[in-house]
Design a protein around this motif. Structure first.
Motif, PDB file in Angstrom:
ATOM      1  N   MET A 136       0.822  -1.209   0.000  1.00  0.00           N
ATOM      2  CA  MET A 136       0.000   0.000   0.000  1.00  0.00           C
ATOM      3  C   MET A 136       0.857   1.260   0.000  1.00  0.00           C
ATOM      4  N   GLY A 137       1.988   1.229   0.706  1.00  0.00           N
ATOM      5  CA  GLY A 137       2.893   2.371   0.676  1.00  0.00           C
ATOM      6  C   GLY A 137       3.472   2.589  -0.708  1.00  0.00           C
ATOM      7  N   ALA A 138       3.854   1.499  -1.376  1.00  0.00           N
ATOM      8  CA  ALA A 138       4.409   1.610  -2.727  1.00  0.00           C
ATOM      9  C   ALA A 138       3.370   2.141  -3.705  1.00  0.00           C
ATOM     10  N   ALA A 139       2.127   1.673  -3.569  1.00  0.00           N
ATOM     11  CA  ALA A 139       1.061   2.147  -4.456  1.00  0.00           C
ATOM     12  C   ALA A 139       0.844   3.643  -4.290  1.00  0.00           C
ATOM     13  N   ALA A 140       0.849   4.115  -3.046  1.00  0.00           N
ATOM     14  CA  ALA A 140       0.674   5.542  -2.792  1.00  0.00           C
ATOM     15  C   ALA A 140       1.831   6.349  -3.374  1.00  0.00           C
ATOM     16  N   ALA A 141       3.058   5.823  -3.227  1.00  0.00           N
ATOM     17  CA  ALA A 141       4.242   6.529  -3.737  1.00  0.00           C
ATOM     18  C   ALA A 141       4.184   6.673  -5.254  1.00  0.00           C
ATOM     19  N   VAL A 142       3.729   5.631  -5.934  1.00  0.00           N
ATOM     20  CA  VAL A 142       3.630   5.692  -7.395  1.00  0.00           C
ATOM     21  C   VAL A 142       2.522   6.642  -7.833  1.00  0.00           C
TER      22      VAL A 142
END
Length: 549
Positions: A458-464
């Motif tokens: 979820m953190g990676a998705a938000a960062a992208v």
């Protein structure tokens, strides 16, 4: 003998992980992120269309569902059956730790940025239910707070933590998994374990809460970056936003890996204490008397117009942007919130559960909104444009920073709000990562690796998504309203099943009358025959038992 259905279900589960549920859920998130990056305008248009239709077609149903859930929950709490207890052991967590985990999981970034901004929006433009209200008046302030209470108050908390949690705990006691599909146990009985409908319920509920969690994570990066720029003069660029998300994700991952007993409850306690400290600081540095009057006035309007504002249908366009949006958002969170609450609430009575989810937290939330939002309105009345100007120009994060700037010790207060926001979102992320991982496993407790993977994903998705601006994050957050359509149907059986379940629990525990002395209770529980007879007579009223038989 193993049936073909059981064999098929077992083939999809390895090491406790349900590969279909986990794979489809993670794949859906990945596909959305890739599509949003490749064609943000196209994806945004699709989500906007779906959002509009979902709000238009199902908005009134959501309002009725949430209103009915609250009424049934309060009604249950007032019955003698509510003395029934979940499980036989003492509560695992003390009351403060328990309530802290519940409150911090819901509030997320909304506990800071929406608390500062939403009352100001309603203060500047009175909600249509209240008609023409003079801008700048005390009535406008009370109306603004009351409308915010409608969105974040009793109905929101009731749908998140009362009837659904009761159904899930009962289903788990009957051998069902701690997963969203168990909300359908009153309808499908034990078949829900292997039914494709159960798998679909898990997937839909996971996607909904992922959308609702990735959104705040992404917005946190944007908001804290803006706050750091305001307080310390740091550049408001993608690198700073990415660093904020990385810190948040790391904190959430460590917390969720350490488990509920350690990291999650510790982070929640820190969160609550910091919120109380900031609330006290704002009251002392601002005007405690003004906030108290604003809270009493706003809460009075909220209670007086509770039914009307909760079920208001007069302005569909306004509703879709405010009430229906928030209600859809909370509905999307509800199944996994219920799972988390069920996990931490063993040993509590039904009344304790309902009061500590549908009564005390919403009152505390309304007080928090009054402290932050009411102080913002006070500053706006003293200097028109002090808060509304930055809010209209730069959005949600500007409101809370403007309030901090209007108080003494502005740098310290502003930094405190930024830290609190990070902790709020981290607490939601770790709790929901735990619940998502639990929804993807057939075991009693999800493995630490699976919990960490969901936090990092979820953190990676938000960062992208924030790399293409706030459009991708807004689209994903709006998507939770679309997923609220099937989730709202999954939650419906709880309204009817929870009272039956509670009555049956009370009968099994010898709690059968409106008035019962200690001697009578002792006689009832010491005699197995009467208890057995009562349990047998009520077994047929348990819809889950009837179907599963």
């Amino acid at each position: 003998m193993t049936t073909p259905t059981t064999e098929a279900a077992a083939s999809d589960v390895r090491g406790g992980v349900d590969r279909i549920v986990a794979g489809v859920s993670a794949g859906a998130l990945t596909a959305f992120v890739v599509a949003a990056v490749a064609g943000p305008d196209t994806v945004g248009g699709w989500v906007s269309t779906g959002f509009t239709k979902s709000a238009s077609w199902f908005g009134f149903y959501w309002q009725i569902l949430m209103f009915a859930t609250f009424l049934v929950a309060i009604g249950l709490a007032l019955t003698p059956w509510a003395r029934a207890r979940f499980g036989t052991k003492a509560p695992e967590f003390g009351r403060f730790k328990w309530v802290a985990m519940i409150m911090c999981t819901l509030l997320a970034g909304g506990g800071v940025f929406w608390a500062a901004a939403e009352p100001m929006y309603h203060y500047l433009n009175a909600p249509p239910f209240f008609g023409d209200v003079e801008v700048g008046s005390n009535e406008a302030a009370h109306v603004a707070l009351a409308q915010s209470f409608v969105h974040w108050g009793f109905l929101a908390w009731a749908i998140l933590g009362s009837l659904a949690a009761i159904v899930i705990m009962h289903a788990v006691d009957k051998g069902m998994p701690l997963r969203p599909r168990s909300l359908l146990y009153p309808v499908l009985g034990k078949r829900v374990v292997t039914s494709p409908v159960g798998a679909a319920a898990d997937i839909v509920c996971i996607i909904a809460v992922v959308a609702g969690t990735v959104g705040p994570i992404g917005f946190l990066g944007l908001q804290v970056s803006y706050g750091l720029s305001s307080v310390f003069g740091l550049p408001d660029v993608y690198g700073v936003q990415l660093a904020v998300i990385a810190v948040l994700t790391a904190v959430a991952a460590v917390s969720v890996v350490s488990g509920v007993n350690r990291g999650i409850q510790f982070l929640s306690r820190v969160n609550v204490w910091l919120a109380l400290a900031l609330m006290a600081a704002v009251l002392v540095l601002g005007s405690a008397w003004y906030v108290l009057r604003a809270f009493v006035g706003g809460f009075g309007v909220y209670v007086t117009d509770f039914v009307g504002t909760s079920l208001y249908r007069g302005d569909p366009a306004w509703l879709s942007g405010w009430t229906v949006f928030f209600f859809g958002w909370f509905l999307g969170y509800a199944p996994l919130m219920a799972i988390f609450i069920a996990r931490i609430s063993r040993g509590r009575t039904v009344r304790d559960l309902i009061v500590s989810t549908a009564v005390l937290p919403p009152v505390a939330t309304c007080l928090w909104f009054s402290v932050l939002g009411g102080t913002g309105i006070m500053l706006e009345q003293e200097r028109p444009g002090a808060v509304s100007g930055p809010l209209n120009e730069s959005g949600l994060p500007a409101a809370v920073m403007s309030i901090a700037e209007g108080l003494p010790l502005s740098t310290l207060v502003g930094l405190g709000f930024l830290v609190l926001t990070i902790l709020f979102v981290a607490t939601t992320t770790d709790s929901m990562s735990y619940a998502i991982a639990q929804s993807c496993t057939s075991e009693d407790h999800a493995g630490t690796k699976l919990r960490a993977v969901w936090a990092l994903l979820m953190g990676a998705a938000a960062a992208v998504l924030i790399s293409i601006g706030d459009g991708g994050i807004s689209a994903l957050q709006s998507f939770i309203v679309i997923t609220a359509v099937p989730v709202g149907l999954i939650l419906l059986p709880s309204v009817f099943a929870a009272p039956v379940i509670v009555r049956r629990m009370a009968a099994e525990q010898g709690i059968t009358g409106w008035r019962q002395s200690g001697a009578t209770a002792e006689t009832t529980t010491s005699s197995s025959a009467p208890t057995t007879a009562v349990a047998a007579s009520t077994a047929a009223t348990d819809p889950a038992e009837g179907v599963s038989a």
